[in-house]
Design a protein around this motif. Structure first.
Motif, PDB file in Angstrom:
ATOM      1  N   ASP A 190       0.843  -1.195   0.000  1.00 23.70           N
ATOM      2  CA  ASP A 190       0.000   0.000   0.000  1.00 23.70           C
ATOM      3  C   ASP A 190       0.883   1.252   0.000  1.00 23.70           C
ATOM      4  O   ASP A 190       0.669   2.183  -0.798  1.00 23.70           O
ATOM      5  CB  ASP A 190      -0.919  -0.018   1.234  1.00 23.70           C
ATOM      6  CG  ASP A 190      -1.942   1.103   1.213  1.00 23.70           C
ATOM      7  OD1 ASP A 190      -2.319   1.557   0.114  1.00 23.70           O
ATOM      8  OD2 ASP A 190      -2.373   1.526   2.305  1.00 23.70           O
ATOM      9  N   HIS A 259      -5.258   3.299  -6.853  1.00 20.01           N
ATOM     10  CA  HIS A 259      -6.180   3.257  -5.710  1.00 20.01           C
ATOM     11  C   HIS A 259      -7.635   3.325  -6.176  1.00 20.01           C
ATOM     12  O   HIS A 259      -8.498   2.666  -5.602  1.00 20.01           O
ATOM     13  CB  HIS A 259      -5.901   4.404  -4.737  1.00 20.01           C
ATOM     14  CG  HIS A 259      -4.984   4.029  -3.612  1.00 20.01           C
ATOM     15  ND1 HIS A 259      -3.673   3.671  -3.812  1.00 20.01           N
ATOM     16  CD2 HIS A 259      -5.189   3.927  -2.265  1.00 20.01           C
ATOM     17  CE1 HIS A 259      -3.112   3.388  -2.645  1.00 20.01           C
ATOM     18  NE2 HIS A 259      -4.008   3.525  -1.692  1.00 20.01           N
ATOM     19  N   HIS A 273      -7.204  -3.721   1.293  1.00 14.37           N
ATOM     20  CA  HIS A 273      -6.809  -2.494   0.592  1.00 14.37           C
ATOM     21  C   HIS A 273      -5.436  -2.606  -0.095  1.00 14.37           C
ATOM     22  O   HIS A 273      -5.314  -2.341  -1.294  1.00 14.37           O
ATOM     23  CB  HIS A 273      -6.819  -1.354   1.627  1.00 14.37           C
ATOM     24  CG  HIS A 273      -6.385  -0.040   1.119  1.00 14.37           C
ATOM     25  ND1 HIS A 273      -7.200   0.774   0.358  1.00 14.37           N
ATOM     26  CD2 HIS A 273      -5.207   0.639   1.254  1.00 14.37           C
ATOM     27  CE1 HIS A 273      -6.548   1.886   0.052  1.00 14.37           C
ATOM     28  NE2 HIS A 273      -5.335   1.830   0.588  1.00 14.37           N
TER      29      HIS A 273
HETATM   30 FE   LIG Z   1      -3.722   3.238   0.439  1.00 21.32          FE
END
Ligand SMILES: [Fe+2]
Length: 372
Positions: A190, A259, A273
């Motif tokens: 991420d 994203h 995520h």
């Molecule tokens: Fe993120």
């Protein structure tokens, strides 16, 4: 002329909370916001409590944040904080927890309807928020962005305000030592996505570039550890700093299509995520290589890799074992939010490009890449 704004005080290193108590305390009555486990297991909650008690600061603890915590609950928490007389907030946890701390700090000082927070106009300054991350990925501890689940938990929506930058952030890698390897990998990816999306971004400047490239280098220096799962304390420290610096880069430029596209995988398929974004990253860099070749090469150089090796790395640390069909892609395309970040994407990113990236990444699971 480029400008850069990041008002959060960053304190890092072993035992930084106890070494800098004055940076932790910003009032007389604190609300500590945590999830169910990590704040306790990591030892961060106890360190915070020790400092508050040593300095005679009253505190309440809200320890119910989960991935399902939605806007109504956060709104109620803000109202409780106002009734309690809480005058600052300490968030301890991963991205969701830090975002709950930031949003509740807005509700605590501003009487408004829950959805009015999305107007991004707060007459009264939110309570000061201190962040203690227990994962290394989110970047919420250095940004003005807040992502919240709406009451329909499949819908998540973000807002931003310079008033939502945390006041201070404590980065002690000991708090991430107990993270499972899978979470460590997902969150590291991420942070990598944040940095890459900031560097390959129409809003990028010399300031954000410097921060983004160093973030990519730091994570790249941990790639063998991330692949093997043998992660040292030194690696943890690098990954924690990279997570915050990735946030700093994004605070300047905003995110990009990785994203925006990964968002659908999380909302529709409940894919975490970091892994969801990671599954889009190789294809995005490959696409960018056709439009901003030098900058795409610089990303791979900073990671000390090439696209083929990078694909192998990503397949190992964030594999996509799920089977996707063209119908799934139709659904992602129908709910697309790519237009919200389109201005950040250099080159003209079309609907066909979006579909092709989904198809290559999820259906065809393309494995061979042409280097630029
Ligand atoms: Fe993120």
């Amino acid at each position: 002329m480029p400008k850069y704004f990041m008002p959060t005080m960053l304190l890092s290193g072993r035992n930084c909370i106890k070494r800098h108590p004055r940076r932790l305390i910003h009032g007389k009555h604190c609300m500590i916001v945590t999830g169910r486990n990590s704040a306790v297991i990591s030892g961060a909650l106890q360190d915070v409590i020790d400092v508050l008690e040593e300095n005679d600061v009253k505190y309440d603890i809200y320890n119910s944040v989960t991935s399902l915590t939605g806007i109504s609950e956060i709104y109620a928490l803000g109202n409780t904080m106002r009734e309690n007389g809480n005058d600052f907030v300490i968030g301890i946890g991963g991205g969701t927890t830090l975002d709950v701390a930031k949003a509740s700090a807005v509700y605590a000082t501003n009487v408004m309807e829950p959805m009015e927070i999305y107007n991004e106009d707060y007459p009264v300054r939110p309570l000061k928020v201190v962040c203690v991350p227990t994962t290394a990925g989110t970047g919420s501890d250095t940004t003005q962005y807040v992502m919240m689940s709406l009451d329909d938990i499949h819908k998540r929506r973000s807002f931003k305000s310079n008033k939502c930058f945390p006041y201070a952030t404590f980065l002690d890698s000991r708090y991430t030592m107990t993270l499972p390897i899978e979470v460590t990998r997902h969150t590291a990816v991420d942070a990598l996505c944040h940095a890459v999306e900031s560097y390959l971004n129409a809003q990028a400047s010399a300031f954000s570039d410097t921060v983004a490239l160093e973030t990519i280098r730091l994570i790249g220096s941990c790639k063998d550890a991330l692949m093997s799962g043998n992660i040292t304390e030194e690696d943890r420290e690098k990954l924690l700093i990279a997570a915050s610096s990735g946030g700093m880069a994004v605070a300047h430029t905003g995110l990009n299509v990785v994203h925006a596209m990964g968002h659908q995988l999380t909302c529709e398929k409940e894919i975490p995520h970091g892994r969801a974004n990671g599954s889009m990253l190789v294809e995005f860099i490959s696409w960018m290589g056709k439009h901003e070749t030098m900058r795409a090469v610089e990303v791979m150089t900073a990671f000390d890799s090439d696209l083929t090796s990078f694909k192998k790395f990503m397949d190992k640390v964030v594999p996509t074992p799920e089977t996707f069909t063209e119908e799934d892609i139709d659904l992602f395309m129908k709910n697309s939010i790519v237009n919200t970040v389109k201005d950040n994407c250099p080159g003209s990113f079309t609907r066909d490009d979006e579909r092709q990236i989904y198809m290559n990444a999820l259906v065809n699971k393309k494995r061979k890449y042409t280097e630029w």
